[in-house]
Design a protein around this motif. Sequence first.
Motif, PDB file in Angstrom:
ATOM      1  N   ASN A 170       0.838  -1.189   0.000  1.00 51.17           N
ATOM      2  CA  ASN A 170       0.000   0.000   0.000  1.00 51.17           C
ATOM      3  C   ASN A 170       0.877   1.244   0.000  1.00 51.17           C
ATOM      4  O   ASN A 170       2.053   1.201   0.370  1.00 51.17           O
ATOM      5  CB  ASN A 170      -0.907   0.028   1.243  1.00 51.17           C
ATOM      6  N   ASN A 171       0.306   2.366  -0.408  1.00 47.56           N
ATOM      7  CA  ASN A 171       1.010   3.658  -0.436  1.00 47.56           C
ATOM      8  C   ASN A 171       2.210   3.610  -1.375  1.00 47.56           C
ATOM      9  O   ASN A 171       2.095   3.104  -2.471  1.00 47.56           O
ATOM     10  CB  ASN A 171       1.363   4.110   0.990  1.00 47.56           C
ATOM     11  N   THR A 172       3.391   4.089  -0.939  1.00 44.71           N
ATOM     12  CA  THR A 172       4.513   4.218  -1.881  1.00 44.71           C
ATOM     13  C   THR A 172       5.101   2.846  -2.237  1.00 44.71           C
ATOM     14  O   THR A 172       5.536   2.108  -1.357  1.00 44.71           O
ATOM     15  CB  THR A 172       5.631   5.107  -1.303  1.00 44.71           C
ATOM     16  N   PHE A 173       5.111   2.540  -3.543  1.00 44.75           N
ATOM     17  CA  PHE A 173       5.701   1.283  -4.026  1.00 44.75           C
ATOM     18  C   PHE A 173       7.109   1.527  -4.557  1.00 44.75           C
ATOM     19  O   PHE A 173       8.033   0.792  -4.237  1.00 44.75           O
ATOM     20  CB  PHE A 173       4.817   0.663  -5.116  1.00 44.75           C
ATOM     21  N   THR A 174       7.282   2.551  -5.391  1.00 43.73           N
ATOM     22  CA  THR A 174       8.627   2.956  -5.823  1.00 43.73           C
ATOM     23  C   THR A 174       8.818   4.428  -5.483  1.00 43.73           C
ATOM     24  O   THR A 174       7.867   5.210  -5.473  1.00 43.73           O
ATOM     25  CB  THR A 174       8.850   2.760  -7.339  1.00 43.73           C
ATOM     26  N   CYS A 175      10.053   4.791  -5.221  1.00 42.20           N
ATOM     27  CA  CYS A 175      10.363   6.134  -4.734  1.00 42.20           C
ATOM     28  C   CYS A 175      10.240   7.220  -5.797  1.00 42.20           C
ATOM     29  O   CYS A 175      10.343   6.955  -6.994  1.00 42.20           O
ATOM     30  CB  CYS A 175      11.787   6.156  -4.182  1.00 42.20           C
ATOM     31  N   ALA A 176      10.044   8.445  -5.304  1.00 42.59           N
ATOM     32  CA  ALA A 176      10.184   9.615  -6.164  1.00 42.59           C
ATOM     33  C   ALA A 176      11.674   9.820  -6.422  1.00 42.59           C
ATOM     34  O   ALA A 176      12.493   9.704  -5.499  1.00 42.59           O
ATOM     35  CB  ALA A 176       9.594  10.846  -5.480  1.00 42.59           C
ATOM     36  N   VAL A 177      12.021  10.082  -7.683  1.00 37.26           N
ATOM     37  CA  VAL A 177      13.424  10.296  -8.050  1.00 37.26           C
ATOM     38  C   VAL A 177      13.502  11.540  -8.932  1.00 37.26           C
ATOM     39  O   VAL A 177      12.684  11.717  -9.833  1.00 37.26           O
ATOM     40  CB  VAL A 177      14.011   9.085  -8.820  1.00 37.26           C
ATOM     41  N   ASN A 178      14.487  12.390  -8.675  1.00 37.78           N
ATOM     42  CA  ASN A 178      14.719  13.533  -9.545  1.00 37.78           C
ATOM     43  C   ASN A 178      16.223  13.779  -9.587  1.00 37.78           C
ATOM     44  O   ASN A 178      16.944  13.418  -8.657  1.00 37.78           O
ATOM     45  CB  ASN A 178      13.978  14.775  -9.037  1.00 37.78           C
TER      46      ASN A 178
END
Length: 380
Positions: A170-178
């Motif tokens: 549930n919720n975040t499965f893969t991270c935010a990346v920048n």
Amino acid sequence: MENSNALILLRKELHQHPEVSGEEVQTAKRVLSFLENFPPDKVITGLGTTGVAAIYKGEKTGKTILFRCELDALPIEEINIFEHRSRSKGVSHKCGHDGHIAILCGLAIELHQKKPESGTVILLFQPAEEDGTGAQKVFLDPKFAILQPDYVFALHNLPGYDMHQIVVKNNTFTCAVNSIIIKLKGKTSHAGEPEKGINPALAIAAIITEFNTIIQSDIEKEDYCLITPIYTKMGTKAYGVSAGAGEVHFTVRSDSNSQMRKIEGTLENLAKTIANKHNLSCKIKWTQGFQANENNKTTVDVIKKAAKTIDFALLEKDTPFTWGEDFGLFTQQYPGAMFGLGSGLNTPALHNPDYDFPDEIIATGVAIFHQISKEITNAH
């Protein structure tokens, strides 16, 4: 069995002819050629450059569900020597997108042979996942705007997990990346008279040092933040000249989109403050951004129910994956979820030069996607 062999042959053919992000012209043609044998009710081509959407309509009106896979390969030289190895120098399928395409083509076979009872199923073959641009290009394409899915799903094969295992969270499965590019401009001078110029070296060192203090690399704790130095450049190999310009690049990862926005602001302010202190001008650019896949609980429950219905092993993961996946843009816009499909404990890791997608899990992927579609399109 015949269909299973056809999917394996397709996967191996795709593996032999990989194309990098934004150049998936022949890959898209191979997909379209395969789909001709199992014709959808409608096909949209050229989505976000090379993307394809195959649409299968049910007998009655109902929910619209979208399944997505990726068309692109990576700029990595393959070291495998098997018969279906990449024939394109310096390019290969090292993330398993060839397998993901085969899975979606397998779902096309199922939907062609037995129409959904209700609703619509969209199979999206998306370009340019690896550089983070493809999902946005597809989403902004006017041809995509008419589709309006109620739910979106995607899977990713997972080396290091039991083969055929379904991995959910549930919720975040893969991270935010920048990724941030910081360009600093000062003034060149004679290396024997550096005081007559403005050299960016100390500012670059300070930025690297200060960014390092913000890292919280334990994904199990709150405010996960990983900042990795990627590239730096300063001056030229002219030993009589004190450098007057330089740049430094980092990738930044966070376990939520909202936290990522805060980190981005912090890093920009830090870089500008340091540059100002050293009398340098500073230009900042962000590139190859990936939204976090923030999974919707209702759709995760559908995946879990589907896995249990067809008796697949299920693992609920506690922490997100630290890699980026641009399907996150779709989970921002529509209720949806990305989940994992175990590709074997001893499979080489993603993006490794010896990686190859295991054909054994194609049928598993087809079965779980098909069952998810039945959970929704047959719910009426």
